[in-house]
Design a protein around this motif. Structure first.
Motif, PDB file in Angstrom:
ATOM      1  N   PHE A  21       0.830  -1.202   0.000  1.00 22.16           N
ATOM      2  CA  PHE A  21       0.000   0.000   0.000  1.00 22.16           C
ATOM      3  C   PHE A  21       0.866   1.254   0.000  1.00 22.16           C
ATOM      4  O   PHE A  21       0.655   2.170  -0.792  1.00 22.16           O
ATOM      5  N   PHE A  22       1.870   1.315   0.861  1.00 22.49           N
ATOM      6  CA  PHE A  22       2.749   2.482   0.941  1.00 22.49           C
ATOM      7  C   PHE A  22       3.552   2.649  -0.345  1.00 22.49           C
ATOM      8  O   PHE A  22       3.711   3.763  -0.840  1.00 22.49           O
ATOM      9  N   ARG A  23       4.073   1.541  -0.889  1.00 19.75           N
ATOM     10  CA  ARG A  23       4.824   1.643  -2.145  1.00 19.75           C
ATOM     11  C   ARG A  23       3.926   2.171  -3.260  1.00 19.75           C
ATOM     12  O   ARG A  23       4.349   2.998  -4.068  1.00 19.75           O
ATOM     13  N   ASP A  24       2.690   1.713  -3.300  1.00 15.33           N
ATOM     14  CA  ASP A  24       1.762   2.115  -4.347  1.00 15.33           C
ATOM     15  C   ASP A  24       1.347   3.583  -4.209  1.00 15.33           C
ATOM     16  O   ASP A  24       1.495   4.364  -5.145  1.00 15.33           O
ATOM     17  N   ASN A  39      10.136  -4.064   4.509  1.00 16.66           N
ATOM     18  CA  ASN A  39      10.648  -2.697   4.488  1.00 16.66           C
ATOM     19  C   ASN A  39      10.282  -1.931   3.225  1.00 16.66           C
ATOM     20  O   ASN A  39      10.212  -2.501   2.134  1.00 16.66           O
ATOM     21  N   VAL A  40      10.117  -0.627   3.406  1.00 15.51           N
ATOM     22  CA  VAL A  40       9.876   0.310   2.313  1.00 15.51           C
ATOM     23  C   VAL A  40      10.864   1.456   2.488  1.00 15.51           C
ATOM     24  O   VAL A  40      11.033   1.985   3.584  1.00 15.51           O
ATOM     25  N   GLN A  41      11.529   1.829   1.400  1.00 14.20           N
ATOM     26  CA  GLN A  41      12.539   2.881   1.433  1.00 14.20           C
ATOM     27  C   GLN A  41      11.961   4.195   0.936  1.00 14.20           C
ATOM     28  O   GLN A  41      11.401   4.268  -0.160  1.00 14.20           O
ATOM     29  N   LEU A  42      12.079   5.249   1.749  1.00 13.99           N
ATOM     30  CA  LEU A  42      11.693   6.591   1.342  1.00 13.99           C
ATOM     31  C   LEU A  42      12.951   7.382   0.993  1.00 13.99           C
ATOM     32  O   LEU A  42      14.070   6.900   1.159  1.00 13.99           O
ATOM     33  N   ASP A  43      12.776   8.612   0.539  1.00 10.06           N
ATOM     34  CA  ASP A  43      13.915   9.469   0.234  1.00 10.06           C
ATOM     35  C   ASP A  43      14.743   9.734   1.486  1.00 10.06           C
ATOM     36  O   ASP A  43      14.274   9.560   2.611  1.00 10.06           O
ATOM     37  N   GLU A  44      15.950  10.180   1.290  1.00  9.92           N
ATOM     38  CA  GLU A  44      16.871  10.541   2.378  1.00  9.92           C
ATOM     39  C   GLU A  44      17.217   9.351   3.272  1.00  9.92           C
ATOM     40  O   GLU A  44      17.585   9.529   4.431  1.00  9.92           O
ATOM     41  N   GLY A  45      17.033   8.132   2.767  1.00  9.70           N
ATOM     42  CA  GLY A  45      17.407   6.949   3.526  1.00  9.70           C
ATOM     43  C   GLY A  45      16.439   6.531   4.615  1.00  9.70           C
ATOM     44  O   GLY A  45      16.753   5.656   5.416  1.00  9.70           O
ATOM     45  N   PHE A  50       7.536  -2.581   8.401  1.00  9.63           N
ATOM     46  CA  PHE A  50       6.226  -3.094   8.789  1.00  9.63           C
ATOM     47  C   PHE A  50       6.402  -4.444   9.470  1.00  9.63           C
ATOM     48  O   PHE A  50       7.111  -5.310   8.980  1.00  9.63           O
ATOM     49  N   ALA A  51       5.735  -4.600  10.614  1.00 10.61           N
ATOM     50  CA  ALA A  51       5.818  -5.834  11.379  1.00 10.61           C
ATOM     51  C   ALA A  51       4.458  -6.148  11.975  1.00 10.61           C
ATOM     52  O   ALA A  51       3.694  -5.247  12.322  1.00 10.61           O
ATOM     53  N   MET A 110      -6.648   6.494   5.874  1.00 10.50           N
ATOM     54  CA  MET A 110      -6.217   5.350   6.675  1.00 10.50           C
ATOM     55  C   MET A 110      -5.476   4.348   5.791  1.00 10.50           C
ATOM     56  O   MET A 110      -5.827   4.144   4.633  1.00 10.50           O
ATOM     57  N   ALA A 111      -4.479   3.717   6.377  1.00  7.83           N
ATOM     58  CA  ALA A 111      -3.732   2.655   5.700  1.00  7.83           C
ATOM     59  C   ALA A 111      -4.259   1.305   6.173  1.00  7.83           C
ATOM     60  O   ALA A 111      -4.820   1.205   7.270  1.00  7.83           O
ATOM     61  N   PRO A 112      -4.060   0.249   5.395  1.00  9.53           N
ATOM     62  CA  PRO A 112      -4.502  -1.080   5.825  1.00  9.53           C
ATOM     63  C   PRO A 112      -3.864  -1.519   7.148  1.00  9.53           C
ATOM     64  O   PRO A 112      -4.424  -2.341   7.860  1.00  9.53           O
ATOM     65  N   ALA A 113      -2.721  -0.942   7.488  1.00  8.67           N
ATOM     66  CA  ALA A 113      -2.047  -1.295   8.742  1.00  8.67           C
ATOM     67  C   ALA A 113      -2.861  -0.848   9.953  1.00  8.67           C
ATOM     68  O   ALA A 113      -2.612  -1.259  11.072  1.00  8.67           O
ATOM     69  N   GLY A 114      -3.829   0.038   9.722  1.00  6.14           N
ATOM     70  CA  GLY A 114      -4.617   0.573  10.819  1.00  6.14           C
ATOM     71  C   GLY A 114      -4.116   1.926  11.294  1.00  6.14           C
ATOM     72  O   GLY A 114      -4.628   2.479  12.252  1.00  6.14           O
ATOM     73  N   CYS A 115      -3.117   2.479  10.622  1.00  3.24           N
ATOM     74  CA  CYS A 115      -2.586   3.781  11.033  1.00  3.24           C
ATOM     75  C   CYS A 115      -3.205   4.883  10.181  1.00  3.24           C
ATOM     76  O   CYS A 115      -3.615   4.671   9.050  1.00  3.24           O
TER      77      CYS A 115
END
Length: 125
Positions: A21-24, A39-45, A50-51, A110-115
């Motif tokens: 979801f976050f990558r998309d 794991n998902v990588q954003l800019d600036e490292g 997700f766990a 909302m994200a599927p993670a619940g956040c």
């Protein structure tokens, strides 16, 4: 040494679904994953890990992402295309809208993670 944000662990009901979801939505890069983390990588490292926690209930967390106007347009189109509930404010008094506070645009969803997620085009400060 300066202080820089490096990573956070996001509790997710399904770590693979949440990372996808976050990558998309944010056009984020896939990153090597290990152990209990996807794991998902954003800019600036910055790394989002997700766990799936060993509990039934996940307490809601809020994460805000600063994006440029072009990414906001593309991501918001995906939110609308997928029928993801969203609002212009964190109290959800303006559902289905975006806001123009703080000199930019913003939206809560909302994200599927619940956040709870917030996407903004200008920082608050």
């Amino acid at each position: 040494m300066t202080v820089t944000f490096n990573h956070t662990i996001i509790a997710a009901k399904d770590r693979e679904e949440s990372a996808c979801f976050f990558r998309d939505i944010f056009e984020a890069a896939e990153a090597p994953s290990w152990g209990v983390f996807t794991n998902v990588q954003l800019d600036e490292g910055v790394l989002l890990q997700f766990a799936e926690p060993p509990v039934d209930e996940i307490q809601m967390q809020h994460y805000a992402f600063l994006v440029d106007d072009d990414l906001f347009d593309r991501a918001y189109a995906r939110i609308q295309d997928r029928g993801i509930d969203h609002a212009a404010d964190h109290q959800w008094k303006r559902p289905g809208e975006t806001n123009t506070e703080h000199g930019g645009r913003g939206v809560y969803f909302m994200a599927p993670a619940g956040c709870g997620l917030e996407m903004i085009t200008r920082p608050y400060l």
